[in-house]
Design a protein around this motif. Structure first.
Motif, PDB file in Angstrom:
ATOM      1  N   ALA A   1       8.990  29.560  11.079  1.00 23.21           N
ATOM      2  CA  ALA A   1       8.987  28.972  12.343  1.00 23.21           C
ATOM      3  C   ALA A   1       7.881  27.662  12.362  1.00 23.21           C
ATOM      4  CB  ALA A   1       8.274  30.213  13.109  1.00 23.21           C
ATOM      5  N   VAL A   2       8.674  26.809  11.587  1.00 27.69           N
ATOM      6  CA  VAL A   2       8.034  25.296  11.555  1.00 27.69           C
ATOM      7  C   VAL A   2       9.040  24.530  11.981  1.00 27.69           C
ATOM      8  CG1 VAL A   2       6.375  26.126   9.848  1.00 27.69           C
ATOM      9  CG2 VAL A   2       8.638  25.096   9.285  1.00 27.69           C
ATOM     10  N   PRO A   3       8.687  23.224  12.347  1.00 29.11           N
ATOM     11  CA  PRO A   3       9.703  22.114  12.627  1.00 29.11           C
ATOM     12  C   PRO A   3      10.716  21.891  11.446  1.00 29.11           C
ATOM     13  CG  PRO A   3       7.392  21.556  13.434  1.00 29.11           C
ATOM     14  CD  PRO A   3       7.522  22.916  12.440  1.00 29.11           C
ATOM     15  N   PRO A   4      11.951  21.344  11.836  1.00 30.12           N
ATOM     16  CA  PRO A   4      12.771  21.033  10.673  1.00 30.12           C
ATOM     17  C   PRO A   4      12.509  20.328   9.454  1.00 30.12           C
ATOM     18  CG  PRO A   4      13.922  20.851  13.012  1.00 30.12           C
ATOM     19  CD  PRO A   4      12.140  20.890  13.234  1.00 30.12           C
ATOM     20  N   LEU A   5      12.023  19.296   9.715  1.00 32.12           N
ATOM     21  CA  LEU A   5      11.412  18.493   8.641  1.00 32.12           C
ATOM     22  C   LEU A   5      10.402  19.448   7.718  1.00 32.12           C
ATOM     23  CD1 LEU A   5      10.703  15.085  10.373  1.00 32.12           C
ATOM     24  CD2 LEU A   5      12.514  15.754   8.797  1.00 32.12           C
ATOM     25  N   LEU A   6       9.395  20.116   8.096  1.00 31.12           N
ATOM     26  CA  LEU A   6       8.764  21.010   7.400  1.00 31.12           C
ATOM     27  C   LEU A   6       9.455  21.930   6.579  1.00 31.12           C
ATOM     28  CD1 LEU A   6       5.652  21.130   9.647  1.00 31.12           C
ATOM     29  CD2 LEU A   6       5.806  19.819   7.584  1.00 31.12           C
TER      30      LEU A   6
ATOM     31  N   PRO B   1     -15.265   4.854  31.099  1.00 28.59           N
ATOM     32  CA  PRO B   1     -15.047   6.229  30.641  1.00 28.59           C
ATOM     33  C   PRO B   1     -16.266   6.563  29.884  1.00 28.59           C
ATOM     34  CG  PRO B   1     -13.429   5.201  29.490  1.00 28.59           C
ATOM     35  CD  PRO B   1     -14.126   4.248  30.225  1.00 28.59           C
ATOM     36  N   VAL B   2     -16.324   8.243  30.071  1.00 29.76           N
ATOM     37  CA  VAL B   2     -17.504   8.695  29.077  1.00 29.76           C
ATOM     38  C   VAL B   2     -17.018   9.094  27.657  1.00 29.76           C
ATOM     39  CG1 VAL B   2     -18.441   9.513  31.240  1.00 29.76           C
ATOM     40  CG2 VAL B   2     -16.958  11.174  29.956  1.00 29.76           C
ATOM     41  N   ALA B   3     -15.481   9.218  27.542  1.00 31.85           N
ATOM     42  CA  ALA B   3     -14.792   9.378  26.259  1.00 31.85           C
ATOM     43  C   ALA B   3     -13.533   8.946  26.338  1.00 31.85           C
ATOM     44  CB  ALA B   3     -15.165  10.915  25.876  1.00 31.85           C
ATOM     45  N   VAL B   4     -12.962   8.923  25.043  1.00 32.77           N
ATOM     46  CA  VAL B   4     -11.375   8.729  24.787  1.00 32.77           C
ATOM     47  C   VAL B   4     -11.073   9.408  23.509  1.00 32.77           C
ATOM     48  CG1 VAL B   4      -9.789   7.025  24.204  1.00 32.77           C
ATOM     49  CG2 VAL B   4     -11.640   6.238  25.821  1.00 32.77           C
ATOM     50  N   HIS B   5      -9.956  10.428  23.822  1.00 27.84           N
ATOM     51  CA  HIS B   5      -9.672  11.261  22.667  1.00 27.84           C
ATOM     52  C   HIS B   5      -7.980  10.896  22.588  1.00 27.84           C
ATOM     53  CE1 HIS B   5     -13.129  13.899  23.158  1.00 27.84           C
ATOM     54  NE2 HIS B   5     -12.875  13.770  24.382  1.00 27.84           N
ATOM     55  N   VAL B   6      -7.839  10.651  21.239  1.00 30.20           N
ATOM     56  CA  VAL B   6      -6.660  10.195  20.729  1.00 30.20           C
ATOM     57  C   VAL B   6      -5.961  11.109  19.760  1.00 30.20           C
ATOM     58  CG1 VAL B   6      -5.077   8.655  19.621  1.00 30.20           C
ATOM     59  CG2 VAL B   6      -6.804   7.707  21.278  1.00 30.20           C
ATOM     60  N   THR B   7      -4.789  11.817  20.002  1.00 28.58           N
ATOM     61  CA  THR B   7      -4.295  12.774  19.117  1.00 28.58           C
ATOM     62  C   THR B   7      -2.842  12.132  18.863  1.00 28.58           C
ATOM     63  OG1 THR B   7      -5.175  14.720  20.772  1.00 28.58           O
ATOM     64  CG2 THR B   7      -3.650  15.173  19.132  1.00 28.58           C
ATOM     65  N   ASP B   8      -2.773  11.944  17.541  1.00 27.00           N
ATOM     66  CA  ASP B   8      -1.682  11.415  16.978  1.00 27.00           C
ATOM     67  C   ASP B   8      -0.711  12.425  16.209  1.00 27.00           C
ATOM     68  OD1 ASP B   8       0.210  10.047  15.353  1.00 27.00           O
ATOM     69  OD2 ASP B   8      -1.140   9.205  13.790  1.00 27.00           O
ATOM     70  N   TRP B   9       0.330  12.521  16.946  1.00 30.10           N
ATOM     71  CA  TRP B   9       1.476  13.731  16.593  1.00 30.10           C
ATOM     72  C   TRP B   9       2.436  13.015  15.594  1.00 30.10           C
ATOM     73  CZ3 TRP B   9       0.209  18.704  17.071  1.00 30.10           C
ATOM     74  CH2 TRP B   9      -0.476  18.944  18.319  1.00 30.10           C
ATOM     75  N   VAL B  10       2.492  11.788  15.378  1.00 33.85           N
ATOM     76  CA  VAL B  10       3.320  11.252  14.537  1.00 33.85           C
ATOM     77  C   VAL B  10       2.956  11.489  13.123  1.00 33.85           C
ATOM     78  CG1 VAL B  10       4.237   8.974  13.932  1.00 33.85           C
ATOM     79  CG2 VAL B  10       3.997   9.521  16.432  1.00 33.85           C
ATOM     80  N   ASN B  11       1.792  11.106  12.791  1.00 30.31           N
ATOM     81  CA  ASN B  11       1.277  11.386  11.632  1.00 30.31           C
ATOM     82  C   ASN B  11       0.536  12.954  11.447  1.00 30.31           C
ATOM     83  OD1 ASN B  11       1.992   8.590  10.522  1.00 30.31           O
ATOM     84  ND2 ASN B  11       0.510   8.118  11.929  1.00 30.31           N
ATOM     85  N   GLU B  12       0.805  13.790  12.108  1.00 27.35           N
ATOM     86  CA  GLU B  12       0.230  14.997  11.920  1.00 27.35           C
ATOM     87  C   GLU B  12       1.094  15.696  10.722  1.00 27.35           C
ATOM     88  OE1 GLU B  12       0.102  18.400  11.912  1.00 27.35           O
ATOM     89  OE2 GLU B  12      -1.977  18.174  12.014  1.00 27.35           O
ATOM     90  N   PRO B  13       0.403  15.951   9.541  1.00 28.29           N
ATOM     91  CA  PRO B  13       1.245  16.545   8.470  1.00 28.29           C
ATOM     92  C   PRO B  13       2.061  17.878   8.689  1.00 28.29           C
ATOM     93  CG  PRO B  13      -1.042  16.801   7.931  1.00 28.29           C
ATOM     94  CD  PRO B  13      -0.887  16.019   9.279  1.00 28.29           C
TER      95      PRO B  13
END
Length: 432
Positions: free
Chosen positions: A244-249, A355-367
């Motif tokens: 139950a993981v994405p096709p590339l994995l 702003p008090v904070a900035v959170h960036v979540t990178d899904w492109v490079n998430e292994p």
């Protein structure tokens, strides 16, 4: 019967809990140090969470609603009251509603063509890219400008990387353009109160120590009488495996014997999405009569939406970086990403304080995701992959939102795939 589930996202955990309820001995192997897959929560203030991954649901997402109810979770409406901001080459503009300040006739014709492609007779091309289709069918510059923005919002896809058939399939499987694109009455109507990550966490809580974290799977061997799943130095034996993981994995796992048909090809792409949460101590834009919704022709943030926790404590603008822009943005340093985000938000909403904070979540490079919202199928992929998405390979069974013909790419699709594969395993194993 013992079943090994590979992946502790919504699909894998749904399958595991269904199998457990039917009396199977279940163990779940998760490569990350957390459960949830492409759902992920960030605490932006004490007790206030936002979704750095999958977030939205609508009334047609019936399995997700059932699951939430059983887990004691509820939905909260996505806030969309007030004016919208647009930066589409004609300077910043504020308008009521979400329709952009572009030629309405040209956009209407574009949506009509997409509707005909999605629901009309015949099979859309699996060899032509969506970019080529747009070049051939969208003569007006406003339609050509808006098309990649629309596709990025709907699918997190670069039009040059997907086939026309995949585009049409995705739009149809999600309920059609109008439903997918809508907040009130549509697929983005609600969020999970407290964050969508709670769904996976509560499912995993029911399974307890049978969910094993930091256990990436590198091989599945069914050359003997049973199936052996290899993770590091561990060997876990079972009667069946649910991958139950994405096709590339899934494609990267070593299967013995080898797969008769691939799970991904050289043109199967990653969903191109990076999410940025810009956090304030309160949603100031609401005080200015703005909804927080914006659309921009240039990046990094191609759209923003108000994701403020309904109980207060913070104001949150969530920005979406999608399509080809996501690859460029994901390659920047963290400091450069934050600088670009702050600059653009300052232009879109010039009256906001820092702003008090900035959170960036990178899904492109998430292994352990290889993209988000879902894998994107390139030219020829539906011909090569489509007929085999759910076909078991011996004792290996497949789950994940990319195996669902309904709500492909959405949380609902993942959950439905989990229910399907659990019933399949129980049925097939009962006959052996």
């Amino acid at each position: 019967m013992r079943v090994v589930v590979v992946g502790a996202g919504l699909a894998g955990l749904t399958a595991a809990t269904d199998l457990d309820a039917a009396g199977a001995d279940v163990v779940v192997l998760e490569a990350r140090d957390r459960v949830g897959g492409r759902t992920h929560g960030i605490e932006v203030a004490p007790g206030a969470w936002v979704d750095a991954g999958a977030a939205y649901l609508g009334d047609r997402h019936t399995e997700l609603h059932k699951l939430m109810a059983g887990l004691g979770l509820s939905a909260t409406p996505t806030a969309m009251r007030g004016g919208s901001r647009f930066a589409l080459g004609h300077g910043g503009k504020t308008r009521a509603g979400r329709f952009p300040p572009l030629n309405a006739v040209a956009l209407g014709e574009m949506f009509d063509l997409l509707y005909d492609l999605t629901y009309g007779p015949g099979t859309p091309s699996d060899t032509m890219t969506a970019a080529d289709w747009a070049a051939a069918n969208l003569p007006h510059p406003d339609a050509r400008l808006f098309f990649p923005l629309f596709l990025g919002e709907m699918m997190a896809a670069d039009p040059a990387a997907i086939s026309v058939r995949h585009m049409a399939f995705y739009l149809r499987s999600g309920g059609g353009i109008r439903y997918l694109n809508a907040f009130e009455g549509g697929a983005q109507q609600d969020r999970v109160l407290g964050g969508a990550h709670q769904v996976a966490e509560r499912l995993a809580g029911q399974l307890g120590d049978r969910v094993l974290l930091s256990r990436p799977v590198h091989a599945v061997d069914q050359s003997g009488g049973r199936v052996v799943v290899e993770s590091g130095d561990s060997r876990i034996t079972g009667d069946a495996v649910v991958v139950a993981v994405p096709p590339l994995l899934a494609q990267a796992i070593d299967y013995r014997p080898g797969l008769p048909a691939p799970r991904a090809t050289a043109v199967t792409g990653r969903g191109c999405a990076v999410k940025a949460q810009i956090v304030y101590d309160r949603p100031y834009w609401q005080e200015q009569g703005l909804s927080g919704w914006s659309v921009s022709a240039t990046g990094p943030l191609l759209s923003t939406v108000d994701d403020s926790p309904p109980q207060g404590g913070a104001g949150v603008l969530t920005g979406f970086v999608t399509g080809a822009e996501a690859y460029r943005f994901a390659g920047l340093t963290p400091a450069a990403r934050q600088a670009e985000v702050l600059h653009q938000v300052g232009e879109l909403f010039p009256q906001l304080p820092p702003p008090v904070a900035v959170h960036v979540t990178d899904w492109v490079n998430e292994p352990y995701s290889r993209g988000c919202y879902a894998a994107v199928f390139g030219p020829g992929d539906w011909t090569r992959l489509g007929p085999h998405l759910t076909t078991p390979h011996g004792r290996v069974h497949w789950a994940g939102t990319e195996t669902s013909t309904e709500f492909f790419g959405l949380m609902e699709g993942a959950i439905r795939s989990g229910h399907r594969v659990a019933a399949e395993v129980l049925s097939l194993e009962g006959k052996q």
